[in-house]
Design a protein around this motif. Structure first.
Motif, PDB file in Angstrom:
ATOM      1  N   SER A  31      19.403  33.513 -21.855  1.00  0.00           N
ATOM      2  CA  SER A  31      20.677  33.784 -21.168  1.00  0.00           C
ATOM      3  C   SER A  31      21.340  34.968 -21.849  1.00  0.00           C
ATOM      4  O   SER A  31      20.965  35.338 -22.960  1.00  0.00           O
ATOM      5  CB  SER A  31      21.602  32.553 -21.175  1.00  0.00           C
ATOM      6  OG  SER A  31      21.854  32.097 -22.492  1.00  0.00           O
ATOM      7  N   ALA A  64      25.853  36.543 -17.354  1.00  0.00           N
ATOM      8  CA  ALA A  64      26.237  35.221 -16.853  1.00  0.00           C
ATOM      9  C   ALA A  64      27.713  35.179 -16.475  1.00  0.00           C
ATOM     10  O   ALA A  64      28.082  34.652 -15.419  1.00  0.00           O
ATOM     11  CB  ALA A  64      25.931  34.147 -17.903  1.00  0.00           C
ATOM     12  N   GLY A  91      24.775  28.093 -21.986  1.00  0.00           N
ATOM     13  CA  GLY A  91      23.723  28.980 -21.488  1.00  0.00           C
ATOM     14  C   GLY A  91      22.353  28.484 -21.917  1.00  0.00           C
ATOM     15  O   GLY A  91      22.213  27.791 -22.926  1.00  0.00           O
TER      16      GLY A  91
END
Lengths: 337, 337
Positions: free
Chosen positions: A141, A146, A281
């Protein structure tokens, strides 16, 4: 004829436990400023990693982590038989483009932040089932890709809620083999999707805590084990809010909250890093596993680990349409022989 | 000790081929106006399916299809041990919310339109590997939810390119069991991500054709079979443009384009339905398989089918950043005993 390897409702056992022969972990600058800096293979100097977008940096992060995990076993990329990977970006582009560059046969997964456990348990089934000798399970991630996809672009400077978590910039990759030296994957519990009605997209920990407890409860019921069997039970990325909720739910469910229970979202950063309720994440639990936790296993500080990666199946589209946020968690038992 | 079941570089064999004991297919109104109307279990009267958004309709479509596939074997939902599913929507929300309602242990996948093959081959490994007795593999797509996510909201009335395809509104679900009556999954070939530089988001067929040919070539090389072994080799959703490209690539690669080769995207609609180059979406190959193709297998019209679902790993974010569109294809051999 193979034997039947299921125990109880949700748990599978591995007759010939696949071996974690090598692993790698690359993290971003912030993760490198936390308490585990010495346990990561590489700390990036910045968030772009010589690419021109955060999304491309995330793809490179995953790709380089997979390569490094293979290199540690003196393996060429083409010697991996299968890549099992997923990530948080729409259409799992970090994994798809990494798989394109790596040119390994590929099965894409989506389990949100539970992906490290999902890819590990599927890989373990494929090896113990006799289909492959060598599989790579991986996820990643990136904080900035994100945030702009799920919430707000960070440039907007929106103040974070106290319950919000910090999406980790990190990738983890594990090489699973039928034989070799290393900790072994002995069993796994596959989660159900649990939704207790949380609709706050800044409180993923609360959305995931019931799923974590459901899977942990199923694991111990299916295996007939007490929670003190493991040296450490670690959830993925509940963070401080979700971890406290999980502890309350353990009591409600008649489970003793083990003193050996913790959460990767609570562990990844220290208290002065401004991450509010903690890390999150796919890379959060992946970096804790592929950094300090597996190192502690080979050092003998840990011998039995229950790794319970948790995923908030949150979607901006579904949230805009009034849906609540479902959670899922998968548990993977990793033990020294 | 299990035997080693891999053949060549990308193909796995099932010692005890899992049985497709039941399956179901629900489709939208347009698919019901095509040539296969009598082969689908149910044709929706409209695109909302009594829900208030297309996304929620897609989730219901998948959920009801899974339930129907189980009901055909007189199975309760809770008797399914595992759901393997994915879809096209960001964060695979159709599958996540379907899994929440169905309450079956769940592993989420992302393979774009290759998901029917991906879910089938993973399910077959888990059953042949001895981990489960009964798995449901499923996928879906919805025309209106996909168009507004990947291209333009249909209300905008953008004229479609001749190479564009029509995302099918359809869901397919297959119950795989260790024993029973029905066609069997005998082997599978896992694809690599292939990208020949196509960047036209209105030409998914061209983006996917090289992946389809790569996987089919690997399948026949790994198995040492001639292409006439199968009664039908069917790709997922290349459509007319992609299928013609695939035929050219077969020749370039030294493969004889089999007279028994076709494509679900070409087959799903008739020539008067205004779908330009044909059908696409996870539901395109899923509905052809779970509608006419499996029916032809139990009727004995087909005895050996190579089902090669194809996925364009297209992402609006990646496309905006200048990336080309990678493709993937997985092949599953389905044979009568």
């Amino acid at each position: 004829m193979t034997t039947f390897k299921k125990t109880g409702m949700q748990t599978i056992n591995f007759d010939n436990p696949p071996v974690i022969t090598s692993w790698a972990c690359l993290v971003g600058p912030k993760e490198g400023e936390g308490p585990w800096a010495k346990d990561f293979d590489r700390i990036l100097a910045d968030y772009l990693f010589d690419e021109d977008s955060w999304e491309k940096a995330e793809n490179k992060l995953l790709r380089e982590t997979v390569k490094l995990a293979l290199t540690k076993q003196d393996l060429q990329t083409m010697e991996a038989e299968l890549l099992l990977a997923g990530d948080l970006l729409n259409q799992t582009i970090s994994s798809n483009y990494a798989a394109r560059e790596l040119n390994i046969p590929y099965l894409g997964l989506y389990g949100a932040c539970s992906t490290m456990a999902e890819s590990l348990l599927i890989g373990a089934m494929m090896i113990d089932g006799g289909f492959f000798n060598r599989v790579v399970s991986a996820t990643c991630s990136h904080h900035y890709s994100a945030e702009r996809q799920f919430r707000f672009p960070v440039e907007q400077g929106v103040q974070l809620a106290a319950s919000a978590q910090w999406t980790a910039t990190a990738a983890g990759a594990i090489v699973l083999q039928v034989k070799g030296q290393g900790p072994r994957v002995t069993c796994a519990t596959i989660g159900r999707v649990i939704d207790m009605g949380v609709d706050d997209t800044n409180n993923m920990g609360a959305a995931m805590a019931p799923a974590a407890v459901s899977t942990i409860k199923a694991h111990f019921a299916d295996k007939g084990l007490n929670s003190d069997y493991y040296d450490l039970i670690v959830t993925g990325d509940l963070g401080a809010v979700g971890m406290n909720l999980a502890k309350e739910l353990f009591v409600q469910e008649g489970l003793v909250p083990a003193p050996n229970y913790s959460d990767c979202g609570v562990l990844l950063y220290d208290g002065l890093q401004g991450v509010n309720a903690g890390g999150s994440g796919c890379g959060c639990s992946a970096s804790m596993l592929c950094g300090p936790l597996l190192k502690k296993m080979i050092n003998g500080e840990l011998n039995r680990l229950l790794f319970v990666a948790t995923g908030a199946l949150m979607s901006p589209t579904a949230s805009f349409q009034g849906e609540t946020i479902p959670g899922i968690a998968h548990a993977v038992a990793i033990e020294n022989a």
